[in-house]
Design a protein around this motif. Structure first.
Motif, short mmCIF file in Angstrom:
data_model
loop_
_atom_site.label_atom_id
_atom_site.label_comp_id
_atom_site.label_asym_id
_atom_site.label_seq_id
_atom_site.Cartn_x
_atom_site.Cartn_y
_atom_site.Cartn_z
N MET B 1 0.83 -1.21 0.00
CA MET B 1 0.00 0.00 0.00
C MET B 1 0.87 1.26 0.00
SD MET B 1 -2.91 1.10 2.75
CE MET B 1 -1.84 2.05 3.79
N GLN B 2 0.53 2.18 -0.89
CA GLN B 2 1.29 3.43 -0.92
C GLN B 2 0.85 4.31 0.24
OE1 GLN B 2 0.16 5.08 -4.59
NE2 GLN B 2 1.54 3.84 -5.81
N ILE B 3 1.81 4.87 0.98
CA ILE B 3 1.37 5.79 2.02
C ILE B 3 1.76 7.24 1.69
CG2 ILE B 3 1.14 4.17 3.93
CD1 ILE B 3 3.91 4.93 4.79
N ILE B 4 2.83 7.42 0.94
CA ILE B 4 3.18 8.77 0.49
C ILE B 4 3.46 8.70 -1.01
CG2 ILE B 4 4.81 10.71 0.71
CD1 ILE B 4 5.42 9.68 3.54
N LYS B 5 2.90 9.65 -1.74
CA LYS B 5 3.10 9.64 -3.19
C LYS B 5 3.54 11.03 -3.63
CE LYS B 5 0.50 8.19 -7.32
NZ LYS B 5 1.46 7.20 -7.83
N CYS B 6 4.73 11.12 -4.18
CA CYS B 6 5.21 12.41 -4.70
C CYS B 6 5.01 12.40 -6.21
CB CYS B 6 6.69 12.62 -4.40
SG CYS B 6 7.01 12.79 -2.65
N GLU B 7 4.27 13.39 -6.70
CA GLU B 7 3.99 13.43 -8.14
C GLU B 7 4.63 14.65 -8.77
OE1 GLU B 7 -0.27 13.42 -8.34
OE2 GLU B 7 -0.39 11.24 -8.14
N ASN B 8 5.63 14.41 -9.60
CA ASN B 8 6.29 15.47 -10.38
C ASN B 8 6.63 16.70 -9.55
OD1 ASN B 8 3.92 14.15 -12.18
ND2 ASN B 8 5.85 14.31 -13.31
N ILE B 9 7.24 16.52 -8.40
CA ILE B 9 7.49 17.70 -7.58
C ILE B 9 8.78 18.42 -7.99
CG2 ILE B 9 6.16 17.08 -5.52
CD1 ILE B 9 8.79 16.15 -4.26
N THR B 10 8.70 19.74 -7.95
CA THR B 10 9.86 20.58 -8.19
C THR B 10 10.08 21.42 -6.93
OG1 THR B 10 9.48 20.68 -10.55
CG2 THR B 10 10.78 22.45 -9.62
N LEU B 11 11.29 21.40 -6.43
CA LEU B 11 11.60 22.11 -5.19
C LEU B 11 12.68 23.14 -5.44
CD1 LEU B 11 11.92 18.97 -2.90
CD2 LEU B 11 9.96 20.50 -2.99
N SER B 12 12.57 24.26 -4.73
CA SER B 12 13.65 25.22 -4.88
C SER B 12 14.17 25.67 -3.52
CB SER B 12 13.19 26.43 -5.70
OG SER B 12 12.02 26.95 -5.13
N TYR B 13 15.41 26.09 -3.52
CA TYR B 13 16.06 26.57 -2.30
C TYR B 13 16.69 27.91 -2.66
CZ TYR B 13 19.00 26.49 1.86
OH TYR B 13 19.60 26.79 3.06
N ASN B 14 16.33 28.96 -1.92
CA ASN B 14 16.78 30.32 -2.27
C ASN B 14 16.49 30.66 -3.73
OD1 ASN B 14 17.63 31.00 0.24
ND2 ASN B 14 19.78 30.44 -0.11
N LYS B 15 15.31 30.34 -4.15
CA LYS B 15 14.81 30.63 -5.49
C LYS B 15 15.51 29.86 -6.61
CE LYS B 15 12.86 35.06 -4.28
NZ LYS B 15 13.08 36.49 -4.20
N GLU B 16 16.41 28.96 -6.25
CA GLU B 16 17.06 28.18 -7.29
C GLU B 16 16.41 26.79 -7.30
OE1 GLU B 16 21.39 26.36 -8.37
OE2 GLU B 16 21.24 27.78 -6.69
N LYS B 17 16.02 26.33 -8.49
CA LYS B 17 15.39 25.01 -8.56
C LYS B 17 16.45 23.94 -8.34
CE LYS B 17 11.50 26.30 -11.33
NZ LYS B 17 10.99 26.54 -12.66
N ILE B 18 16.24 23.10 -7.33
CA ILE B 18 17.26 22.09 -7.08
C ILE B 18 16.76 20.67 -7.32
CG2 ILE B 18 18.85 23.33 -5.59
CD1 ILE B 18 17.25 22.35 -3.22
N VAL B 19 15.45 20.45 -7.15
CA VAL B 19 14.90 19.13 -7.48
C VAL B 19 13.86 19.37 -8.56
CG1 VAL B 19 13.55 17.18 -6.63
CG2 VAL B 19 15.27 18.24 -5.15
N LYS B 20 14.00 18.64 -9.68
CA LYS B 20 13.07 18.89 -10.78
C LYS B 20 12.29 17.64 -11.12
CE LYS B 20 15.65 22.57 -12.99
NZ LYS B 20 16.69 22.81 -13.99
N ASP B 21 10.97 17.77 -11.13
CA ASP B 21 10.10 16.74 -11.67
C ASP B 21 10.34 15.36 -11.05
OD1 ASP B 21 7.97 16.64 -13.28
OD2 ASP B 21 9.06 16.02 -15.08
N LEU B 22 10.45 15.32 -9.75
CA LEU B 22 10.72 14.05 -9.06
C LEU B 22 9.41 13.35 -8.73
CD1 LEU B 22 12.68 12.13 -7.44
CD2 LEU B 22 12.36 13.67 -5.51
N SER B 23 9.32 12.07 -9.11
CA SER B 23 8.14 11.29 -8.75
C SER B 23 8.59 9.99 -8.10
CB SER B 23 7.32 10.92 -9.99
OG SER B 23 6.83 12.08 -10.59
N PHE B 24 8.00 9.68 -6.98
CA PHE B 24 8.21 8.35 -6.38
C PHE B 24 7.11 8.12 -5.35
CE2 PHE B 24 9.76 9.41 -2.10
CZ PHE B 24 10.15 10.73 -2.26
N ASP B 25 6.94 6.86 -4.99
CA ASP B 25 5.99 6.61 -3.92
C ASP B 25 6.66 5.79 -2.82
OD1 ASP B 25 6.17 4.36 -5.41
OD2 ASP B 25 4.14 4.50 -6.22
N VAL B 26 6.09 5.90 -1.66
CA VAL B 26 6.63 5.19 -0.51
C VAL B 26 5.60 4.15 -0.11
CG1 VAL B 26 7.45 5.38 1.86
CG2 VAL B 26 7.80 7.27 0.26
#
Lengths: 270, 228
Positions: B1-26
């Motif tokens: 059973m999936q408990i956490i699902k990340c769908e195409n997430i993009t994260l930035s730190y100090n306005k700089e994109k550091i994680v792009k389009d990450l998808s995975f499930d836990v």
């Protein structure tokens, strides 16, 4: 000596001072633990100066001092909190700007409206005669509210003080509790200010807590000893000031200082 | 059973994109390890899962676990050096996230704190002040607090960064035991490749602008462990 103390308590202004003093000491000792641990002590100091300015305004307008000072100081508390949480602005210098600015404006308002008189001295260093029966009633009610809110949120305030990130991650609204803490501090500062004076009120928040941190190592223990120290120094301070005709606020702070020295010596020994 | 699902997430730190389009499930009961160089967004990803930062785009969905029911241990101990708090007080504070209106701890909360104190062998130091403990003991206390805050998921951000090798090994063994015996899902950020390979079911390798997800055995058979 005993007779003298008995005689002291026959004056109603002293009874009033002791009642309000005990309530304010209780509040300030409790609030002091998280404030000191969060390194927010300067906020208490800044607020007392803003409080001085607000009291000056109230006195110039001839209105009830608490009703004007409390809202102004609560607003100032939110402002100071924002400043110290914002790393882009230099927190300590911004607090200094606001507090000395309000102090200066307060002095000008007082001297223009009433001429330089004992008011300024009383506001700066406190006066035991300042409180009317109505003030006492309002102070007691407000202190009870502060105490009640603090007790209800005791564990959450502990969690936020201990580790903001963990608290936030587990769904505790950190900003809300910081604001509650700031507002409670503002009310306590204003209530204690007229007895202790703007220059000395922050000692009531800081001293009992730094003293008790020397002799206890659990949060509950520190809180407990801070209350004991705070109330003991208040009552003995008032007695000393009566017996030797010394200013009350300064006597209370000096006793706190002595207790602090003793507590740090106890820590050294261990 | 999936408990956490990340769908195409993009994260930035100090306005700089550091994680792009990450998808995975836990998946419930999994042991996931996030590795990668400094500045590739490991800690930011952890904060996004905890809800401390918002993804710039994409979604993180939770099922069977609420966002505030994830136990968390931070990178460096966030607790001030001379903070006067006993082990018991700290562990018990982990129970707060499930109390919405109640201002005080219930008997059940206290039993829970005692259970984890006992489970992590902290009984003898229960009344001691946190600042007097060793690094390994401190991490176990924070682990007990995190366990009080969760039934299912633990998120660990470089939990062994300040521990010596013996304490590190001990800590990983406790985590592995919690994962296998108590079915607690583990998501951990680590620089420690050896331990990650030893315990993890899956590894998320973040690098600048990209990511890889694989199982440890895929990595070992390829023989490029050193290229991670």
């Amino acid at each position: 000596m005993f007779d003298l103390i008995l005689e002291m308590f026959s004056y109603s202004f002293i009874i009033r001072a002791v009642i309000v003093g005990i309530m304010v000491s209780l509040c300030s000792a409790l609030l002091g633990v998280p404030l000191v641990l969060k390194r927010y002590s300067m906020i208490g100091d800044g607020l007392s100066h803003v409080g001085f300015g607000a009291l000056a305004v109230a006195s110039a307008m001839n209105t009830a001092p608490l009703k004007i000072a409390i809202p102004i100081v609560v607003l100032a508390a939110f402002l100071l909190l924002r400043i110290s949480n914002n790393s882009k602005i230099k927190g300590d210098s911004a607090i200094a700007v606001i507090s000395t600015g309000s102090l200066a404006i307060g002095v000008i308002i007082l001297s223009v409206s009433k001429g330089m008189n004992t008011d300024i001295y009383n506001y700066l260093f406190g006066s035991i005669l300042a409180m009317s029966t109505e003030d006492v009633l309002l102070s007691v009610i407000l202190s009870l509210v502060v105490l009640l809110i603090f007790i209800l949120f005791y564990h959450r305030i502990f969690s936020v003080t201990l580790d903001e990130t963990f608290a936030k991650a587990t769904g505790i609204k950190v900003n809300v509790y910081n604001m509650i803490l700031a507002a409670l501090t503002a009310v306590t500062v204003v209530l204690g200010m007229r007895m202790m004076g703007a220059m000395l009120i922050s000692a009531l928040i800081i001293f009992p807590d730094v003293s008790s941190m020397n002799i206890s190592y659990t949060y509950k223990g520190v809180t407990f000893f801070a209350i004991i120290i705070s109330i003991f120094s208040l009552i003995s301070g008032i007695c000393v000031s009566y017996i030797f005709s010394l200013p009350t606020g300064a006597s209370i702070v000096t006793i706190n200082l002595l207790i602090y020295i003793v507590c740090s010596m106890i820590k050294r020994r261990n | 059973m999936q408990i956490i699902k990340c769908e195409n997430i993009t994260l930035s730190y100090n306005k700089e994109k550091i994680v792009k389009d990450l998808s995975f499930d836990v998946i419930d009961g999994e042991y996931i390890c996030i590795i990668g160089e400094n500045g590739t967004g490991k800690s930011t990803l952890v904060k996004a899962i905890l809800g401390l930062v918002n993804p710039e785009s994409g979604k993180i969905k939770y099922s069977g676990v609420k966002q505030n029911e994830i136990g968390y241990i931070s990178q460096t101990s966030a607790i001030a050096d001379n903070f006067p708090a006993s082990v018991y007080e700290i562990v018990l504070s982990g129970c707060l996230n499930r109390k919405v209106f109640m201002p005080f701890y219930s008997k059940k909360d206290k039993e829970k704190a005692d259970y984890y104190i006992n489970h992590l062998e902290l009984d003898e130091i229960k009344k001691k002040t946190f600042s007097s403990l060793s690094g390994g003991q401190k991490q176990r206390v924070l682990l007990a607090r995190a366990l009080c805050a969760t039934k299912k998921v633990l998120l660990l951000d470089e939990p062994t960064a300040s521990l010596d090798p013996v304490a590190t090994k001990e800590f990983y063994e406790i985590i592995y035991d919690l994962n296998r015996q108590h079915n607690i899902t583990i998501i951990t950020v680590s620089h420690d490749i050896d331990n990650s390979l030893k315990y993890a079911d899956r590894i998320i390798n973040l690098s600048k602008d990209s990511f890889k997800i694989y199982r440890p055995d895929e990595l070992i058979t390829k023989g490029d462990k050193n290229n991670v």
